[in-house]
Enzyme design. Sequence first.
Site, PDB file in Angstrom:
ATOM      1  N   LYS A  85     -44.852  15.787  40.816  1.00 28.75           N
ATOM      2  CA  LYS A  85     -44.952  14.382  41.214  1.00 28.75           C
ATOM      3  C   LYS A  85     -46.006  14.209  42.291  1.00 28.75           C
ATOM      4  O   LYS A  85     -46.087  15.019  43.220  1.00 28.75           O
ATOM      5  CB  LYS A  85     -43.600  13.903  41.740  1.00 28.75           C
ATOM      6  CG  LYS A  85     -42.507  13.988  40.678  1.00 28.75           C
ATOM      7  CD  LYS A  85     -41.996  12.636  40.285  1.00 28.75           C
ATOM      8  CE  LYS A  85     -40.786  12.249  41.044  1.00 28.75           C
ATOM      9  NZ  LYS A  85     -40.214  10.989  40.673  1.00 28.75           N
ATOM     10  N   ASP A 141     -44.660   6.185  34.340  1.00 34.77           N
ATOM     11  CA  ASP A 141     -43.633   5.660  35.238  1.00 34.77           C
ATOM     12  C   ASP A 141     -43.001   4.426  34.602  1.00 34.77           C
ATOM     13  O   ASP A 141     -43.415   3.295  34.832  1.00 34.77           O
ATOM     14  CB  ASP A 141     -44.283   5.301  36.581  1.00 34.77           C
ATOM     15  CG  ASP A 141     -43.242   5.070  37.652  1.00 34.77           C
ATOM     16  OD1 ASP A 141     -42.056   5.375  37.417  1.00 34.77           O
ATOM     17  OD2 ASP A 141     -43.613   4.576  38.724  1.00 34.77           O
TER      18      ASP A 141
END
Length: 678
Positions: A318, A121
């Site tokens: 995700k 991320d």
Amino acid sequence: MSKNTSKNIGERIEGLRADLHDHNHRYYNLADPIISDKEFDVLMKVLEKLEQSHPEFDDDLSPTKRPGGDPVDGFEKVEHTTPMLSLANTYDQEEVEQWMTRVGKGLEGEEVVYVMELKYDGVAISLQYENGRLIRALTRGDGSEGEDITANVKTIRTIPLLLQKGAPQKLEIRGEIFYPFEAFNELNELREESGETQFANPRNTASGSLKLQDSREVAKRKLDCMMYNVLAKGEAQTHSEAVSKAGLWGFRVPHNSENMISTSRDAQGVMAFIKFWDKSRRELPFAIDGVVIKVDKYDQQERLGLTSKSPRWAISYKFETERVRTKLKEITYQVGRTGAVTPVANLELVQLGGTAVKRATLHNADQISRLGLIPGDYVYIEKGGEIIPKIVGVDESMRGVGVDLFSSALDSFPTNCLECGAELVREEGEAAHYCPNAESCPPQVSGRIVHFISRKSMNINGLGAETVIQLVEAGLLVDPGSLYDLRAEDILPLDRMADISVKKLLKGIEDSREIPFERVLFGLGIRYVGETVAKKLARSLGSMRAIMSADKEALVEIDEIGERIAESLINYLSQPRHLQLIEKLEKAGLQFHVEEIEGATDTLDGAAIVVSGVFEHHDRSEIKKLIEKHGGKVSSTISKKTAFVVAGDKMGPSKKEKAEKLGVEMLSEDEFLAKISG
Ligand code: IVH
């Protein structure tokens, strides 16, 4: 010097650079150093010395250049060699299986190996190497054109500047730059100390850091990078093979042994990887937001091809951000050292991401109204990279009959400080409410003293926050200046105080008189004057007197001092109680000027000066000292901002060319000496 010796020195420099690049790679990427930190520093010093006396071997990619160079005005836009695509996303494991079925069909039933890795991320980056040297680093931008942020990227230790042997001549490789949690929290602690707002999350901070104009600031940020896409298909048959080769070439890549990359031929293996990381992700030192699944074989990837936005050969799964519901018991309000009032949600104890949570920050009144909180609400909380979890929403279905929907938790936002009773103020453009009673509001008074005695400021041994609060409550401390009036007989009667602890405390206070001016200045806790700014101010202006007599124009002329800082300083120094405090501290014998250097002048007036070549009467470090002694600033790279170059014999040809191109004046040693003496 004969040609032969010069060649030998060139080889020695090259050899040292290669060794240092290698040690860097072992230390940062392989966690397998073969020399100690100290030995590393010694080698670095040797290289620095050799480079200084032999500027003809100058190289922008030398390991000595990691700390960054002069600021830039903006970033150039550059087209990507191949577009930087995004990935198809899903939150649903079933959709991952459907994608696998589609892939199988697309490859007409051929056997497929899938490779699973983490979805880091952070911020995507594309690195280009030629002849093993990093030549360019581009952001994703709009996918077809990115920004050239090479100077900033060069400061990241896990990104090799020179590749290891065996790397291809030409290489483009892509990956993700991110902010590891530990470094991120450290940065926020520093910001808190200087009264600056904290950064909200590591990803945005990584992105903001990479866009800083001054690479020396980026170097302080301790960013990291993991590679996930090698654009040199000739080097390997599969993605997983290419990734492990990239590891050998010097990049930080995921390792099979740590389960950060794995392969599977079936859905079961893929799901097991997802499950494992959904559970274990909090143990990682950096943030991930999912798992990426790719077809491993390059020829199969090619046959599957791309849609307009993303490759058909990959998908990202995700993770749902873990979110729990709990009851908001009450909101309490904390007053910090700057007087800012922070609402804190006190929650019914709940487990979140493996820890028990009973408090969440609400930042300010706006946040309460944005969430529409009503007293007694059930709220959802999440944990990102931040230390303290945050409230992200309200479960309105839990509002029972009789709840007044027009009421708000804001209704009970205090109008007066709960600590001292003063009426709170909110200035235009500011999100926070402040208690204006800086002088005698207890948490503000003790907060300022705690900051003053902290390790990075006066570092007063034997005194901690609790004792400070005790002393403030007992009326023995009213400001940092009163520390120097403390006597043993005042303190001894207090709880938990004994002869030894009192002696230690008084000795700590005594010793603090020797602390250099820049740390005293930092300790005053002036808004926006953190450690670095205090250092800059102290070194540029030399004394408290000089800072006090500088106006806004003079302050913003100082490198890295902007309007916001200048205004804050002027505001601080316009208040009589601050002037009294400074006087009191000065009388107590604290350092209020930088130690004088004999013969120092400000002839060079802060000019940025580059030193290059070898000189007849001085060595390079002496020239640099002379520059600083006469008020100049030594800088390592030539830019538009360079005032002049002190150019000796054998000045590096690339430096010379750059100076000529930019029209930067070059002074000989004698001309320079004449300048500073006249
Ligand atoms: S592969 C052609 N692998 O996710 C696509 N991307 O939504 C190449 N990302 O822009 C991307 N971890 O910034 C890939 N292991 C990983 C990744 C990853 C994070 C990011 C990347 C990309 C975005 C796609």
